[in-house]
Design an enzyme around this catalytic site. Structure first.
Site, PDB file in Angstrom:
ATOM      1  CG  HIS A 156       4.008   4.390  19.418  1.00 15.97           C
ATOM      2  ND1 HIS A 156       3.994   5.633  18.841  1.00 15.97           N
ATOM      3  CD2 HIS A 156       3.236   4.493  20.540  1.00 15.97           C
ATOM      4  CE1 HIS A 156       3.265   6.466  19.579  1.00 15.97           C
ATOM      5  NE2 HIS A 156       2.781   5.787  20.610  1.00 15.97           N
ATOM      6  CB  SER A 277      11.357 -18.202  -2.961  1.00 13.29           C
ATOM      7  OG  SER A 277      12.616 -17.979  -3.569  1.00 13.29           O
ATOM      8  CE  LYS A 283      11.166 -16.037   2.301  1.00 12.66           C
ATOM      9  NZ  LYS A 283      11.546 -14.967   1.329  1.00 12.66           N
ATOM     10  CD  GLU A 290       5.035  -9.364   0.398  1.00  9.71           C
ATOM     11  OE1 GLU A 290       6.104  -9.133   0.956  1.00  9.71           O
ATOM     12  OE2 GLU A 290       4.921 -10.222  -0.503  1.00  9.71           O
TER      13      GLU A 290
END
Ligand code: ARG
Length: 459
Positions: A156, A277, A283, A290
């Site tokens: 979980h 970024s 970043k 992704e």
């Protein structure tokens, strides 16, 4: 414009018809398979006496030249070349004249395209299996060098029990092993030649489908001509096997996204496998991971789209079946790119084992070990669960550290408190296939052996 069917028709096809029905834009990719199929077909025609030796040689020479032109990119496509089969036959007929006009004897584009696509799948699925095996090899290497590093195992997405990093990495490795198995299995089932089935019913000519099958390296020929030209189960199975690879990449990707988040801090991407970024100078983003998540959706779309195309089609060939190619090609391309990108990412990622250990060392992560310690002393598990649960609750309410509460509890005491020492809980996982050092070193050897066998299958 010349078409393959012009004898029966009065005029030229409408531009709109050609624009809508033409598949050359994507099936040109089947050119090597189409030519291989034509070579086998013409050799078979020669052996059964439908073409003489000189004609067979002329057609084979024309096929060689057509192949060379296509490979070199100087093949001149004609307006009527609606698909790769038409283009190749047209060119062979230009080059070999009357002999070329005999190439399509006893053949239809229906058995031809099914043959091409099976050849394509056989090759591509094997190549992809080899790529998946390379990713598994990286996971194995990283597992082997991970040593006794450990991190929380989650359920979980809540910390549950510490597990060795090697164990966690190989969990993804075993999922990929099933993919390799599925790809191999799909290849075995699709290894059947449809050539000779013709448009729907075979032919009155003395064709020899077994000969063509053997020539193409297929394990068998079709049993039923109608099934041969209408069956796309093999495309659906290939898509499913590829989609499962995509789903496994997606789950590994999600792990990478979580591990590299500043919140977890368990891993750092190599610069070559991270993105920056355009606005935020600090970043470093896990875009490969992704996209691995997102592309699984795309593959699921390819699979379900094809299944919807097949559902309810009457026997035998229908033009609907032309829609099998783009989803398949897209899935093959995306999986190849995705597996390779994840292989590079996983081979270069840095594991921050201190952060992993710190997260796994929370005393509560040893709660199950404490309960099992009581069980080893004879207490029923349900009672032990309640005893430890009570201590955890009191500790969380501020009564004291879990270790202190345990020391003060006569049922637990100092021996149990030692189970909380960082690094100890994971060593207590001794179940075969479990997450501790003993079973994991056995697991690593089994994984290595399995990988070796699988690699040999796709050599
Ligand atoms: N381009 C077609 C396909 O991909 C080839 C077969 C065409 N057959 C036909 N009867 N129109 O399915």
């Amino acid at each position: 414009m010349s078409t393959l069917w012009q004898g029966r028709f009065d005029g030229d096809p409408a531009d709109e018809l050609m624009a809508y029905t033409t598949s050359i834009g994507f099936d040109v990719r089947l050119a090597p398979d189409d030519i291989a199929g034509s070579r086998a077909h013409v050799r078979m025609l020669g052996r059964v006496g439908l073409l003489d030796d000189a004609e067979v040689d002329e057609v084979l020479a024309a096929l060689d030249q057509t192949e060379a032109e296509l490979a070199a990119g100087d093949f001149a496509f004609a307006p009527g070349d609606e698909d790769i089969h038409t283009a190749v036959e047209r060119r062979v007929t230009e080059l070999a004249g009357e002999a070329g006009a005999k190439l399509h004897t006893g053949r239809s584009r229906n058995d031809q395209v099914a043959t091409d696509l099976r050849l394509f799948c056989k090759r591509e699925l094997a190549d992809i299996a080899a790529d998946v095996i390379a990713l598994q090899q990286v996971l194995l290497d990283r597992a082997t060098t991970a040593g006794d590093a450990y991190l929380p195992g989650y359920t979980h997405l809540q910390r549950a029990q510490p597990v060795l990093l090697a164990h966690h990495l190989l969990a993804h490795g075993w999922a990929l092993a099933r993919d390799v198995d599925r790809l191999a299995d799909a290849r075995t089932r699709l290894d059947v030649s449809p050539l000779g089935a013709g448009a729907v019913a075979g032919s009155s000519l003395p064709l020899a489908p077994d000969m063509a099958a053997a020539e193409l390296g297929f394990a068998a020929r079709f049993e039923n001509s109608m099934d041969a030209v209408s069956d796309r189960d093999f495309v659906a199975e290939a898509l499913f096997a590829l989609t499962m690879v995509a789903i496994h990449l997606s789950r590994l990707g999600e792990e990478v996204v979580f591990w590299t988040s500043e919140e977890a801090g368990f891993a750092t991407l190599d610069d070559a496998y991270a993105t920056g970024s355009s606005m935020l100078p600090q970043k470093k983003n896990p875009d490969i991971a992704e996209l691995a998540r997102a592309k699984a959706g795309r593959l699921i779309g390819n699979l379900t789209g094809l299944l919807a195309t097949l559902k309810g089609l009457p026997l035998a060939y229908n033009r609907d079946l032309q829609e099998d190619k783009e989803p398949l090609f897209d899935a093959v391309d995306q999986i190849r790119l995705g597996v390779r990108a994840m292989t590079g990412l996983m081979s270069s990622i840095t594991f921050n084992t201190d952060a992993m250990a710190a997260a796994a060392d929370a005393p509560t992560a040893a709660a199950t070990d404490l309960a099992e310690h009581l069980v080893a002393g004879g207490m029923p598990f349900r009672d032990a669960h309640a005893v430890v649960g009570d201590l955890v609750r009191r500790s969380l309410e501020g009564e004291g550290s879990l270790a202190d509460l345990m020391r003060a509890d006569p049922r637990l005491g100092e021996a149990a408190a030692e189970l909380l020492v960082p690094g100890v809980p994971v060593t207590r996982r001794t179940t075969a296939g479990g997450a501790g050092p003993e079973p994991v070193s056995a697991q690593i050897e089994r994984f290595r052996a399995r990988l070796f066998t699988d690699a040999a299958r796709f050599d």
